[in-house]
Motif scaffolding. Structure first.
Motif, PDB file in Angstrom:
ATOM      1  N   ILE A 111       0.861  -1.183   0.000  1.00 24.33           N
ATOM      2  CA  ILE A 111       0.000   0.000   0.000  1.00 24.33           C
ATOM      3  C   ILE A 111       0.897   1.233   0.000  1.00 24.33           C
ATOM      4  N   ASP A 112       0.671   2.132  -0.941  1.00 26.37           N
ATOM      5  CA  ASP A 112       1.443   3.372  -1.039  1.00 26.37           C
ATOM      6  C   ASP A 112       0.465   4.546  -0.999  1.00 26.37           C
ATOM      7  N   LYS A 113       0.138   4.980   0.219  1.00 25.16           N
ATOM      8  CA  LYS A 113      -0.829   6.069   0.389  1.00 25.16           C
ATOM      9  C   LYS A 113      -0.311   7.380  -0.199  1.00 25.16           C
ATOM     10  N   ALA A 114       0.983   7.626  -0.107  1.00 19.94           N
ATOM     11  CA  ALA A 114       1.548   8.884  -0.607  1.00 19.94           C
ATOM     12  C   ALA A 114       1.361   9.029  -2.108  1.00 19.94           C
ATOM     13  N   GLN A 115       1.414   7.912  -2.837  1.00 21.42           N
ATOM     14  CA  GLN A 115       1.266   7.932  -4.289  1.00 21.42           C
ATOM     15  C   GLN A 115      -0.128   7.498  -4.748  1.00 21.42           C
ATOM     16  N   MET A 146      -0.840 -11.901 -12.379  1.00 14.96           N
ATOM     17  CA  MET A 146       0.425 -11.256 -12.031  1.00 14.96           C
ATOM     18  C   MET A 146       0.278 -10.464 -10.750  1.00 14.96           C
ATOM     19  N   THR A 147       1.365  -9.847 -10.335  1.00 15.13           N
ATOM     20  CA  THR A 147       1.356  -8.867  -9.256  1.00 15.13           C
ATOM     21  C   THR A 147       1.679  -7.526  -9.903  1.00 15.13           C
ATOM     22  N   MET A 148       0.812  -6.544  -9.678  1.00 21.07           N
ATOM     23  CA  MET A 148       1.034  -5.247 -10.315  1.00 21.07           C
ATOM     24  C   MET A 148       0.503  -4.101  -9.472  1.00 21.07           C
ATOM     25  N   VAL A 149       0.943  -2.904  -9.825  1.00 29.23           N
ATOM     26  CA  VAL A 149       0.544  -1.684  -9.131  1.00 29.23           C
ATOM     27  C   VAL A 149      -0.634  -1.058  -9.865  1.00 29.23           C
ATOM     28  N   PHE A 150      -1.644  -0.676  -9.102  1.00 27.65           N
ATOM     29  CA  PHE A 150      -2.823   0.008  -9.626  1.00 27.65           C
ATOM     30  C   PHE A 150      -2.921   1.385  -8.988  1.00 27.65           C
ATOM     31  N   ARG A 151      -3.463   2.320  -9.725  1.00 28.74           N
ATOM     32  CA  ARG A 151      -3.854   3.613  -9.163  1.00 28.74           C
ATOM     33  C   ARG A 151      -5.201   3.382  -8.481  1.00 28.74           C
ATOM     34  N   MET A 152      -5.474   4.120  -7.423  1.00 31.42           N
ATOM     35  CA  MET A 152      -6.745   4.006  -6.718  1.00 31.42           C
ATOM     36  C   MET A 152      -7.663   5.159  -7.107  1.00 31.42           C
ATOM     37  N   GLN A 153      -8.881   4.837  -7.505  1.00 33.44           N
ATOM     38  CA  GLN A 153      -9.854   5.885  -7.820  1.00 33.44           C
ATOM     39  C   GLN A 153     -10.282   6.602  -6.540  1.00 33.44           C
ATOM     40  N   ASP A 154     -10.426   5.841  -5.444  1.00 34.03           N
ATOM     41  CA  ASP A 154     -10.836   6.405  -4.155  1.00 34.03           C
ATOM     42  C   ASP A 154      -9.697   6.211  -3.157  1.00 34.03           C
ATOM     43  N   LYS A 157      -9.330   7.120  -0.170  1.00 30.32           N
ATOM     44  CA  LYS A 157      -9.769   6.786   1.191  1.00 30.32           C
ATOM     45  C   LYS A 157      -9.882   5.276   1.393  1.00 30.32           C
ATOM     46  N   ALA A 158     -10.107   4.531   0.324  1.00 31.84           N
ATOM     47  CA  ALA A 158     -10.224   3.076   0.434  1.00 31.84           C
ATOM     48  C   ALA A 158      -8.928   2.452   0.937  1.00 31.84           C
ATOM     49  N   LEU A 159      -7.792   3.098   0.682  1.00 35.84           N
ATOM     50  CA  LEU A 159      -6.507   2.566   1.161  1.00 35.84           C
ATOM     51  C   LEU A 159      -6.454   2.497   2.685  1.00 35.84           C
ATOM     52  N   ASP A 160      -7.190   3.370   3.364  1.00 32.83           N
ATOM     53  CA  ASP A 160      -7.213   3.384   4.830  1.00 32.83           C
ATOM     54  C   ASP A 160      -7.886   2.147   5.410  1.00 32.83           C
ATOM     55  N   THR A 161      -8.667   1.437   4.614  1.00 33.00           N
ATOM     56  CA  THR A 161      -9.404   0.268   5.106  1.00 33.00           C
ATOM     57  C   THR A 161      -8.661  -1.037   4.840  1.00 33.00           C
ATOM     58  N   LEU A 162      -7.494  -0.954   4.181  1.00 33.64           N
ATOM     59  CA  LEU A 162      -6.779  -2.158   3.760  1.00 33.64           C
ATOM     60  C   LEU A 162      -5.471  -2.346   4.506  1.00 33.64           C
ATOM     61  N   ALA A 163      -5.007  -3.605   4.540  1.00 35.61           N
ATOM     62  CA  ALA A 163      -3.709  -3.938   5.119  1.00 35.61           C
ATOM     63  C   ALA A 163      -3.042  -4.973   4.220  1.00 35.61           C
ATOM     64  N   VAL A 164      -1.714  -4.990   4.228  1.00 36.41           N
ATOM     65  CA  VAL A 164      -0.977  -5.992   3.462  1.00 36.41           C
ATOM     66  C   VAL A 164      -1.429  -7.373   3.916  1.00 36.41           C
ATOM     67  N   GLY A 165      -1.687  -8.241   2.958  1.00 40.35           N
ATOM     68  CA  GLY A 165      -2.152  -9.594   3.248  1.00 40.35           C
ATOM     69  C   GLY A 165      -3.656  -9.763   3.139  1.00 40.35           C
ATOM     70  N   GLY A 207      -8.038   6.957 -18.107  1.00 41.38           N
ATOM     71  CA  GLY A 207      -7.044   7.955 -18.474  1.00 41.38           C
ATOM     72  C   GLY A 207      -5.682   7.348 -18.764  1.00 41.38           C
ATOM     73  N   GLY A 208      -5.665   6.126 -19.272  1.00 39.43           N
ATOM     74  CA  GLY A 208      -4.411   5.465 -19.614  1.00 39.43           C
ATOM     75  C   GLY A 208      -3.758   4.717 -18.463  1.00 39.43           C
ATOM     76  N   ALA A 209      -4.334   4.780 -17.261  1.00 43.48           N
ATOM     77  CA  ALA A 209      -3.747   4.121 -16.094  1.00 43.48           C
ATOM     78  C   ALA A 209      -4.667   3.007 -15.592  1.00 43.48           C
ATOM     79  N   TYR A 210      -4.071   1.866 -15.239  1.00 47.49           N
ATOM     80  CA  TYR A 210      -4.853   0.790 -14.636  1.00 47.49           C
ATOM     81  C   TYR A 210      -5.268   1.254 -13.248  1.00 47.49           C
ATOM     82  N   THR A 211      -6.584   1.220 -13.006  1.00 45.00           N
ATOM     83  CA  THR A 211      -7.159   1.839 -11.815  1.00 45.00           C
ATOM     84  C   THR A 211      -8.127   0.903 -11.118  1.00 45.00           C
ATOM     85  N   VAL A 212      -8.000   0.805  -9.789  1.00 47.24           N
ATOM     86  CA  VAL A 212      -8.996   0.089  -8.989  1.00 47.24           C
ATOM     87  C   VAL A 212     -10.158   1.055  -8.800  1.00 47.24           C
ATOM     88  N   THR A 213     -11.329   0.652  -9.317  1.00 48.85           N
ATOM     89  CA  THR A 213     -12.506   1.522  -9.248  1.00 48.85           C
ATOM     90  C   THR A 213     -13.387   1.204  -8.055  1.00 48.85           C
TER      91      THR A 213
END
Length: 91
Positions: free
Chosen positions: A29-33, A51-59, A61-69, A80-86
């Motif tokens: 989880i990369d809240k800063a980015q 695969m394992t990959m990095v997604f941009r987050m649309q929301d 705030k949703a990152l605050d509810t998640l933890a590694v694992g 907009g050209g970026a793979y995004t978790v909607t």
């Protein structure tokens, strides 16, 4: 309406229409980015193999509810050209 705003709204609507729910595991989880690394199976709507990959987050705030694992169910689209978790939720 401003053409740029209209184009963005159309792109978001198209992405939402193509979104499909998938299972994954939170690896980082990369809240800063505003990014989330997920290990996932095949994403058919995005023509992507497992695969394992990095997604941009649309929301961000949703990152605050998640933890590694965490096991999650998520929707992803190319926005907009970026793979995004909607949308995302814990399983």
């Amino acid at each position: 309406m401003n053409r740029g705003i209209a184009a963005t709204l159309l792109a978001l609507a198209a992405a939402a229409a193509q979104a499909q729910a998938y299972d994954g595991e939170v690896m980082k989880i990369d809240k800063a980015q505003n990014k989330l690394t997920l290990k996932h199976g095949e994403l058919k709507s995005l023509d992507m193999p497992p695969m394992t990959m990095v997604f941009r987050m649309q929301d961000a705030k949703a990152l605050d509810t998640l933890a590694v694992g965490d096991r999650v169910r998520f929707d992803a689209a190319k926005v907009g050209g970026a793979y995004t978790v909607t949308a995302i939720r814990k399983m």
